[in-house]
Design a protein around this motif. Structure first.
Motif, PDB file in Angstrom:
ATOM      1  N   MET A 242      -7.897  -1.087   8.925  1.00 39.70           N
ATOM      2  CA  MET A 242      -6.893  -0.042   8.999  1.00 39.70           C
ATOM      3  C   MET A 242      -6.588   0.191  10.486  1.00 39.70           C
TER       4      MET A 242
ATOM      5  N   GLN B 176      -2.146   3.332  -4.308  1.00 37.94           N
ATOM      6  CA  GLN B 176      -2.713   3.929  -3.106  1.00 37.94           C
ATOM      7  C   GLN B 176      -3.954   3.109  -2.708  1.00 37.94           C
ATOM      8  N   TRP B 177      -4.034   2.732  -1.433  1.00 34.94           N
ATOM      9  CA  TRP B 177      -5.165   1.931  -0.949  1.00 34.94           C
ATOM     10  C   TRP B 177      -5.760   2.558   0.311  1.00 34.94           C
ATOM     11  N   TYR B 178      -7.097   2.551   0.387  1.00 38.15           N
ATOM     12  CA  TYR B 178      -7.780   2.886   1.632  1.00 38.15           C
ATOM     13  C   TYR B 178      -8.882   1.851   1.829  1.00 38.15           C
ATOM     14  N   TRP B 179      -8.857   1.171   2.966  1.00 37.08           N
ATOM     15  CA  TRP B 179      -9.732   0.028   3.228  1.00 37.08           C
ATOM     16  C   TRP B 179     -10.757   0.350   4.322  1.00 37.08           C
ATOM     17  N   ARG B 180     -11.978  -0.153   4.166  1.00 45.68           N
ATOM     18  CA  ARG B 180     -12.960  -0.233   5.251  1.00 45.68           C
ATOM     19  C   ARG B 180     -13.670  -1.572   5.118  1.00 45.68           C
TER      20      ARG B 180
ATOM     21  N   ASN C 116       0.849  -1.188   0.000  1.00 43.38           N
ATOM     22  CA  ASN C 116       0.000   0.000   0.000  1.00 43.38           C
ATOM     23  C   ASN C 116       0.884   1.237   0.000  1.00 43.38           C
TER      24      ASN C 116
ATOM     25  N   MET D 133       0.124   4.217   0.125  1.00 42.12           N
ATOM     26  CA  MET D 133      -0.342   5.287   0.999  1.00 42.12           C
ATOM     27  C   MET D 133       0.413   5.269   2.324  1.00 42.12           C
TER      28      MET D 133
ATOM     29  N   GLN E 156     -14.935   5.843   3.104  1.00 41.73           N
ATOM     30  CA  GLN E 156     -15.476   6.191   4.416  1.00 41.73           C
ATOM     31  C   GLN E 156     -16.980   6.433   4.350  1.00 41.73           C
TER      32      GLN E 156
ATOM     33  N   SER F 143     -10.283   7.778  -0.321  1.00 37.97           N
ATOM     34  CA  SER F 143     -10.509   7.578   1.110  1.00 37.97           C
ATOM     35  C   SER F 143     -11.904   8.060   1.506  1.00 37.97           C
TER      36      SER F 143
ATOM     37  N   ALA G 174      -5.619  10.298  -3.296  1.00 36.05           N
ATOM     38  CA  ALA G 174      -5.731   9.619  -2.006  1.00 36.05           C
ATOM     39  C   ALA G 174      -6.940  10.112  -1.218  1.00 36.05           C
TER      40      ALA G 174
END
Length: 472
Positions: free
Chosen positions: A427, A326-330, A40, A42, A407, A403, A399
């Protein structure tokens, strides 16, 4: 219990370097930026040193060094961790990526894999013998991280989670000693390792039970893509169909943008879709009957289901998701895919912010659901799904965009969930989320933590604090 690099004499790291077979890379060395990078992009951490271990003795030396000098320890296997917890500012990173040997026993149906292996390494070794052990959905994922978090994958309905097929683990403990944990030796540690993450030690190798799959390792699988406008109809059909299917057939459902690349037809490139990726591991002479509802439902844009070696399906999406995005996880667990949830999926799926961003629901039923909740640390055994929302893009400038989308999606969807999440998808979300993800198993995990890591040496993870409350 952390100390800045400036507080440790350079000679101490020189001494550590001298006893390692592997390389010790520090900020002034060539290749430092490469050594600290994780999947990742990010995540941008600057560790004090990265130890590329070549054997268990190197791992022991690093753990003892960290304890002696008060340096935080981070442990990195395949580096896929969502929160980038394989690296930490000012820490000593124990990098296991050079430990990549595998040993298959066709007679006993087992495979031993070192902690630096990816699932591509394991599948390459086992599928040659017509066998596999349950793993995940990307071949580039590390064996260690996925296993220690539970291990949900294509084979879970038929053979259980990865941890349900773990037979033993070699572990370097917080005091620098070495043990092998299994059902008869250090059984409490073995219980905790099966889903409790990297809280209890550095696992240097795993031994798994393997299973014959398909015809000589050849399965029948691949994606079926539906127009996004059909999402609600497809999701309602899927939620009713899946539990009724033979356990030899599994499939995860997702919302995605069709990639602009072969083998997808150019006319579909860039189109939003509802997708189900199927994997049938049973006898091929029964495949047509089992797959009939999959191939005939609705008006799919593409039916890409065909025969292939299992490792081909496992690696099918690796090229679309190389390291460095770039990664954003939920994430959340779900007992059901409710009508309310389907409406939310439609709403946010229509707003997929980038071509790589996606939502997946992975089933946890069949064999995985028959294991008692308290049999392993992995607690969600109710026959539902592990859901994940990921905002993904190559460009750091996006990013914030990816994100915020993830969210917003999660905030609206979370009230329909079962409460916790698959720890491999978390996260840095706080202690309450960690506790919720282990349900009633958390207190027992905290007791095991107190026995094997009372000072919380291994806390750069989804942390389970020792039962007496000791923490850095």
């Amino acid at each position: 219990m952390s100390t800045t690099p400036a507080g440790i004499a350079a000679t101490a790291y020189e001494q550590l370097s001298a006893v390692l077979r592997g390389d010790l890379i520090t900020p002034g060395d060539p290749g430092y930026d490469e050594a600290r990078a994780v999947y990742n992009a990010m995540i941008d951490k600057r560790p004090a040193a990265v130890a590329r271990c070549r054997d268990t003795a190197d791992v022991i030396a690093c753990v003892r060094f960290g304890r002696e000098h008060g340096v935080e320890i981070a442990v990195r296997g395949g580096a896929h961790n969502a929160a980038g917890l394989g690296v930490q500012d000012d820490a000593l990173v124990i990098d296991l990526s050079l430990l990549r040997s595998t040993t298959v026993s066709p007679q006993s149906h087992t495979v031993r894999a070192d902690a630096g292996c990816t699932w591509g390494d394991v599948d390459h070794a086992t599928v040659a013998f017509g066998m596999a052990t349950p793993s995940g959905f990307l071949a580039s994922t590390g064996v260690a991280g996925l296993t220690l978090g539970g291990g949900i994958g294509y084979l879970s309905r038929r053979f259980g989670l990865t941890v349900d097929n773990l037979l033993s683990a070699d572990v370097v403990l917080a005091d620098g000693t070495f043990v092998t944990a299994d059902e008869s030796s250090h059984s409490d540690l073995f219980w905790a390792l099966r889903g409790g993450g990297g809280n209890f030690g550095v696992v240097t190798s795993f031994t798994f039970r393997c299973h014959d799959i398909g015809e000589g390792g050849t399965i029948i699988g691949g994606p079926v893509l539906y127009d996004f406008a059909d999402t609600a109809e497809v999701m309602r059909w899927y939620r009713e169909l899946l539990p009724s299917l033979p356990e030899e057939l599994s499939g995860w459902i997702g919302l995605l943008t069709i990639p602009p690349a072969a083998p997808f037809p150019e006319a579909l490139w860039g189109r939003k879709a509802c997708a189900i990726v199927w994997c049938y591991t049973g006898p091929h002479d029964q495949a047509d009957k089992v797959l009939e509802p999959v191939r005939t439902f609705g008006e799919p844009l593409l039916v890409g289901v065909g025969a292939m070696p299992f490792n081909v399906l496992q690696s099918a999406f690796d090229g679309l998701y190389p390291a460095g995005l770039q990664w954003y996880w939920r994430a959340d667990f779900f007992d059901e895919i409710s009508d309310e949830a389907i409406q939310i999926h439609q709403k946010h799926g229509e707003q997929l912010p980038t071509g790589h961003s996606t939502m997946h629901l992975y089933p946890i039923d069949g064999a995985a659901a028959r294991v008692p909740t308290d049999a392993t640390a992995f607690a969600y055994r109710d026959g539902g799904w592990a859901g994940v929302i990921v905002g993904v893009d190559p460009d750091p400038a996006n990013a914030g965009l990816i994100s915020q989308w993830a969210q917003d999606y999660w905030q609206e969807l979370h009230p329909t969930s079962a409460g916790g999440a698959y720890v491999n998808f978390l996260m840095d979300e706080g202690q309450d989320r960690v506790k919720a993800s282990y349900r009633g198993n958390y207190d027992r995990l905290a007791q095991v933590k107190r026995r094997y890591d009372p000072d919380n040496t291994f806390h750069v993870n989804q942390n389970i604090r020792p039962a007496d409350g000791t923490a850095p």
